[in-house]
Design a protein around this motif. Structure first.
Motif, PDB file in Angstrom:
ATOM      1  N   MET B   1       0.836  -1.210   0.000  1.00  0.00           N
ATOM      2  CA  MET B   1       0.000   0.000   0.000  1.00  0.00           C
ATOM      3  C   MET B   1       0.862   1.248   0.000  1.00  0.00           C
ATOM      4  N   SER B   2       1.668   1.409  -1.005  1.00  0.00           N
ATOM      5  CA  SER B   2       2.521   2.589  -1.028  1.00  0.00           C
ATOM      6  C   SER B   2       1.796   3.759  -1.688  1.00  0.00           C
ATOM      7  N   ALA B   3       0.916   3.459  -2.652  1.00  0.00           N
ATOM      8  CA  ALA B   3       0.203   4.530  -3.329  1.00  0.00           C
ATOM      9  C   ALA B   3      -0.837   5.130  -2.391  1.00  0.00           C
ATOM     10  N   LYS B   4      -1.171   6.404  -2.639  1.00  0.00           N
ATOM     11  CA  LYS B   4      -2.220   7.044  -1.851  1.00  0.00           C
ATOM     12  C   LYS B   4      -3.541   6.338  -2.165  1.00  0.00           C
ATOM     13  N   PRO B   5      -4.246   5.847  -1.133  1.00  0.00           N
ATOM     14  CA  PRO B   5      -5.523   5.199  -1.419  1.00  0.00           C
ATOM     15  C   PRO B   5      -6.536   6.222  -1.942  1.00  0.00           C
ATOM     16  N   SER B   6      -7.198   5.874  -3.025  1.00  0.00           N
ATOM     17  CA  SER B   6      -8.151   6.811  -3.615  1.00  0.00           C
ATOM     18  C   SER B   6      -9.449   6.838  -2.811  1.00  0.00           C
ATOM     19  N   MET B   7     -10.028   8.044  -2.695  1.00  0.00           N
ATOM     20  CA  MET B   7     -11.292   8.160  -1.992  1.00  0.00           C
ATOM     21  C   MET B   7     -12.325   8.859  -2.845  1.00  0.00           C
ATOM     22  N   PHE B   8     -12.063   8.904  -4.170  1.00  0.00           N
ATOM     23  CA  PHE B   8     -12.971   9.663  -5.000  1.00  0.00           C
ATOM     24  C   PHE B   8     -13.769   8.870  -5.982  1.00  0.00           C
ATOM     25  N   SER B   9     -15.072   8.914  -5.834  1.00  0.00           N
ATOM     26  CA  SER B   9     -15.956   8.359  -6.832  1.00  0.00           C
ATOM     27  C   SER B   9     -17.317   8.969  -6.579  1.00  0.00           C
ATOM     28  N   TRP B  10     -17.746   9.821  -7.499  1.00  0.00           N
ATOM     29  CA  TRP B  10     -19.065  10.429  -7.318  1.00  0.00           C
ATOM     30  C   TRP B  10     -20.138   9.368  -7.334  1.00  0.00           C
ATOM     31  N   LYS B  11     -19.886   8.297  -8.116  1.00  0.00           N
ATOM     32  CA  LYS B  11     -20.878   7.228  -8.213  1.00  0.00           C
ATOM     33  C   LYS B  11     -21.106   6.598  -6.843  1.00  0.00           C
ATOM     34  N   VAL B  12     -20.001   6.303  -6.126  1.00  0.00           N
ATOM     35  CA  VAL B  12     -20.119   5.684  -4.799  1.00  0.00           C
ATOM     36  C   VAL B  12     -20.887   6.608  -3.849  1.00  0.00           C
ATOM     37  N   HIS B  13     -20.500   7.895  -3.824  1.00  0.00           N
ATOM     38  CA  HIS B  13     -21.185   8.829  -2.924  1.00  0.00           C
ATOM     39  C   HIS B  13     -22.670   8.967  -3.276  1.00  0.00           C
ATOM     40  N   LEU B  14     -22.956   8.982  -4.581  1.00  0.00           N
ATOM     41  CA  LEU B  14     -24.353   9.115  -5.009  1.00  0.00           C
ATOM     42  C   LEU B  14     -25.152   7.888  -4.561  1.00  0.00           C
ATOM     43  N   PHE B  15     -24.579   6.701  -4.751  1.00  0.00           N
ATOM     44  CA  PHE B  15     -25.257   5.473  -4.312  1.00  0.00           C
ATOM     45  C   PHE B  15     -25.518   5.516  -2.810  1.00  0.00           C
ATOM     46  N   VAL B  16     -24.513   5.983  -2.042  1.00  0.00           N
ATOM     47  CA  VAL B  16     -24.679   6.055  -0.592  1.00  0.00           C
ATOM     48  C   VAL B  16     -25.809   7.018  -0.240  1.00  0.00           C
ATOM     49  N   LEU B  17     -25.832   8.164  -0.923  1.00  0.00           N
ATOM     50  CA  LEU B  17     -26.898   9.141  -0.663  1.00  0.00           C
ATOM     51  C   LEU B  17     -28.272   8.512  -0.899  1.00  0.00           C
ATOM     52  N   ILE B  18     -28.413   7.800  -2.021  1.00  0.00           N
ATOM     53  CA  ILE B  18     -29.705   7.172  -2.325  1.00  0.00           C
ATOM     54  C   ILE B  18     -30.029   6.096  -1.278  1.00  0.00           C
ATOM     55  N   LEU B  19     -29.016   5.256  -0.956  1.00  0.00           N
ATOM     56  CA  LEU B  19     -29.222   4.203   0.041  1.00  0.00           C
ATOM     57  C   LEU B  19     -29.681   4.797   1.372  1.00  0.00           C
ATOM     58  N   VAL B  20     -29.018   5.890   1.790  1.00  0.00           N
ATOM     59  CA  VAL B  20     -29.340   6.512   3.077  1.00  0.00           C
ATOM     60  C   VAL B  20     -30.772   7.033   3.072  1.00  0.00           C
ATOM     61  N   CYS B  21     -31.140   7.778   2.041  1.00  0.00           N
ATOM     62  CA  CYS B  21     -32.484   8.370   2.018  1.00  0.00           C
ATOM     63  C   CYS B  21     -33.559   7.294   1.950  1.00  0.00           C
ATOM     64  N   VAL B  22     -33.369   6.300   1.075  1.00  0.00           N
ATOM     65  CA  VAL B  22     -34.355   5.219   0.970  1.00  0.00           C
ATOM     66  C   VAL B  22     -34.468   4.491   2.308  1.00  0.00           C
ATOM     67  N   SER B  23     -33.312   4.164   2.919  1.00  0.00           N
ATOM     68  CA  SER B  23     -33.313   3.408   4.177  1.00  0.00           C
ATOM     69  C   SER B  23     -34.000   4.181   5.292  1.00  0.00           C
ATOM     70  N   GLU B  24     -33.699   5.474   5.403  1.00  0.00           N
ATOM     71  CA  GLU B  24     -34.313   6.280   6.465  1.00  0.00           C
ATOM     72  C   GLU B  24     -35.821   6.360   6.264  1.00  0.00           C
ATOM     73  N   LEU B  25     -36.267   6.424   4.991  1.00  0.00           N
ATOM     74  CA  LEU B  25     -37.695   6.530   4.735  1.00  0.00           C
ATOM     75  C   LEU B  25     -38.424   5.211   5.023  1.00  0.00           C
ATOM     76  N   ILE B  26     -37.740   4.071   4.847  1.00  0.00           N
ATOM     77  CA  ILE B  26     -38.385   2.784   5.170  1.00  0.00           C
ATOM     78  C   ILE B  26     -38.649   2.707   6.677  1.00  0.00           C
ATOM     79  N   GLY B  27     -37.709   3.200   7.487  1.00  0.00           N
ATOM     80  CA  GLY B  27     -37.917   3.259   8.940  1.00  0.00           C
ATOM     81  C   GLY B  27     -37.759   1.929   9.648  1.00  0.00           C
ATOM     82  N   VAL B  28     -38.276   1.866  10.879  1.00  0.00           N
ATOM     83  CA  VAL B  28     -38.071   0.692  11.738  1.00  0.00           C
ATOM     84  C   VAL B  28     -39.184  -0.341  11.552  1.00  0.00           C
ATOM     85  N   HIS B  29     -38.786  -1.586  11.439  1.00  0.00           N
ATOM     86  CA  HIS B  29     -39.774  -2.673  11.372  1.00  0.00           C
ATOM     87  C   HIS B  29     -39.329  -3.843  12.229  1.00  0.00           C
TER      88      HIS B  29
END
Lengths: 152, 274
Positions: B1-29
């Protein structure tokens, strides 16, 4: 990998996660992002300062330790403005911050799947036993000692 | 692991945003199963749906994007730790009053993997992999300790890596389900379970704490404070105790117990007798 990270990349990543968590906080806990914004900024700031201290100090402790201790310090009653910090960070539900973390964890699932398929059944069984052991036995110890000191 | 680990992907962040909003809206069951009731809440949906999206056959994410997601995960949980810290400050006296339970639960975290894991590993016939697999919960710092002492391609190293991989994939989900089942048994006080949550892994701790808070919403604040406290101690002491106590102890117990519980040995003894 902790030592290889660029500060600039980290700050940007924390800001993005902060925004996602603000929206989750809104969807799930009905706190408007504007109301929760100062609290989220404080949390992001504490995290970044924790990283900064880790990079400066020569001791090789995980950043989590500094972050925990700073967050703890600025909310103890003796710290100036602690009441305001506690009130503002209180607008960010801690579950709203945990949901994005597990979403990233989920999206990285496929990465280790091939390695998992190569494992024997014994190691898989023992993994679950090991995680059960640490959780259940510490719970038992906590329960016994709470009863011993008479908390409940 | 000598190279700087990459942390950039708009796709990943966008998926997380969608996952978070959908999950929060489903709520507790609540889901009633034969073994008990399982509490389902947003964090788990985000984890499960995310995992499914990440299955390589579906070709939704590239390997590189999964790696980026793992890199982000590695630092993202610190925001959660910071938030827990801000809840601990005002309750600091309460935490100090629980000093004895905090120390003893820590002994439980450290010894729990060995007490339960080591005998069972030997009984099902594992060899020296047992040492790496059961001396700790095998997160990154523990892997470093094992590979320093034995090399990562040794049996001990393979044992540790195996538990690491299983924990990364299923640890959070498994511990959340286990917490649901145990909490519903009503044997333990929520605060004891909260301390149990401080296993020293960000995502697993978040999953257990989340489950507890969903089951006991009226005690959310104290649960967060105590699991945060327990987790801080595990992180603070974990590495040192691992090097100086856990690993030597596991090795010692392995050498003592393997002749008694180990499968190969029993067969050998039988062979000698016959």
């Amino acid at each position: 990998m902790e030592n290889n990270l660029k500060m600039k990349d980290m700050i940007l990543t924390y800001i993005i996660i902060g925004i996602i968590a603000l929206l989750g906080n809104w969807a799930g806990y009905h706190v408007s992002p504007i109301k929760a914004l100062p609290g989220m900024l404080i949390i992001v700031l504490i995290t970044i300062v924790g990283w900064g201290i880790k990079k400066i100090l020569p001791i090789n402790l995980p950043a989590v330790i500094y972050i925990s201790l700073i967050a703890l310090l600025v909310t103890t009653k003796i710290f100036p403005g602690s009441e305001w910090i506690t009130k503002e960070t209180g607008n960010v539900n801690f579950l709203a911050l945990a949901t994005p973390i597990l979403a990233y964890a989920g999206l990285s699932f496929g990465k280790d799947l091939n390695q998992f398929k190569k494992l024997g059944w014994r190691i898989v069984v023992i993994s679950f036993v090991v995680y059960t052991g640490t959780f259940v036995i510490s719970t038992i110890m906590a329960e016994l000692s709470f009863r011993f000191i008479g908390k409940f | 692991m000598s190279a700087k680990p990459s942390m950039f992907s708009w796709k990943v962040h966008l998926f997380v945003l969608i996952l978070v909003c959908v999950s929060e809206l489903i709520g507790v069951h609540e889901l009633g199963l034969g073994i008990g009731t399982i509490t389902l809440f947003p964090m788990l949906y985000a984890l499960i749906i995310g995992s499914i999206m990440s299955i390589p056959k579906l070709k939704i994410l590239k390997k590189k994007e999964m790696q980026i997601s793992a890199n982000i995960l590695g630092i993202s949980f610190m925001l959660f730790i910071a938030k827990l810290g801000t809840m601990m400050g005002p309750q600091l006296m309460e935490l100090f009053k629980s000093g004895i339970p905090l120390l003893l639960q820590e002994a439980g975290h450290i010894l729990g993997t060995i007490i339960l894991g080591l005998p069972i590993a030997l009984l099902i016939g594992m060899k020296r992999e047992t040492i790496g697999a059961t001396f700790s919960i095998d997160r990154e710092p523990n892997l470093a300790i094992i590979s320093e002492k034995y090399r990562s391609d040794s049996p001990e190293g393979r044992g540790a890596l195996g538990v690491y991989v299983c924990g990364t994939l299923f640890g959070a989900l498994y511990l959340s389900l286990l917490t649901s089942v145990i909490a519903k048994l009503d044997i333990f006080h929520p605060l004891s379970l909260a301390m149990g949550a401080g296993v020293g892994s960000g995502s697993m701790m978040a999953a257990v704490t989340g489950t507890l808070v969903t089951i006991y919403p009226e005690q959310a604040g104290t649960i967060a404070v105590f699991s945060g406290g327990a987790n801080l101690i595990t992180t603070l002491l974990g590495t040192y105790i691992c090097v100086f106590i856990s690993l030597p102890l596991t090795e010692f117990l392995y050498n003592k117990l393997n002749p008694i519980l180990g499968r190969k040995h029993r067969n050998e003894i039988k062979n000698i007798k016959t």
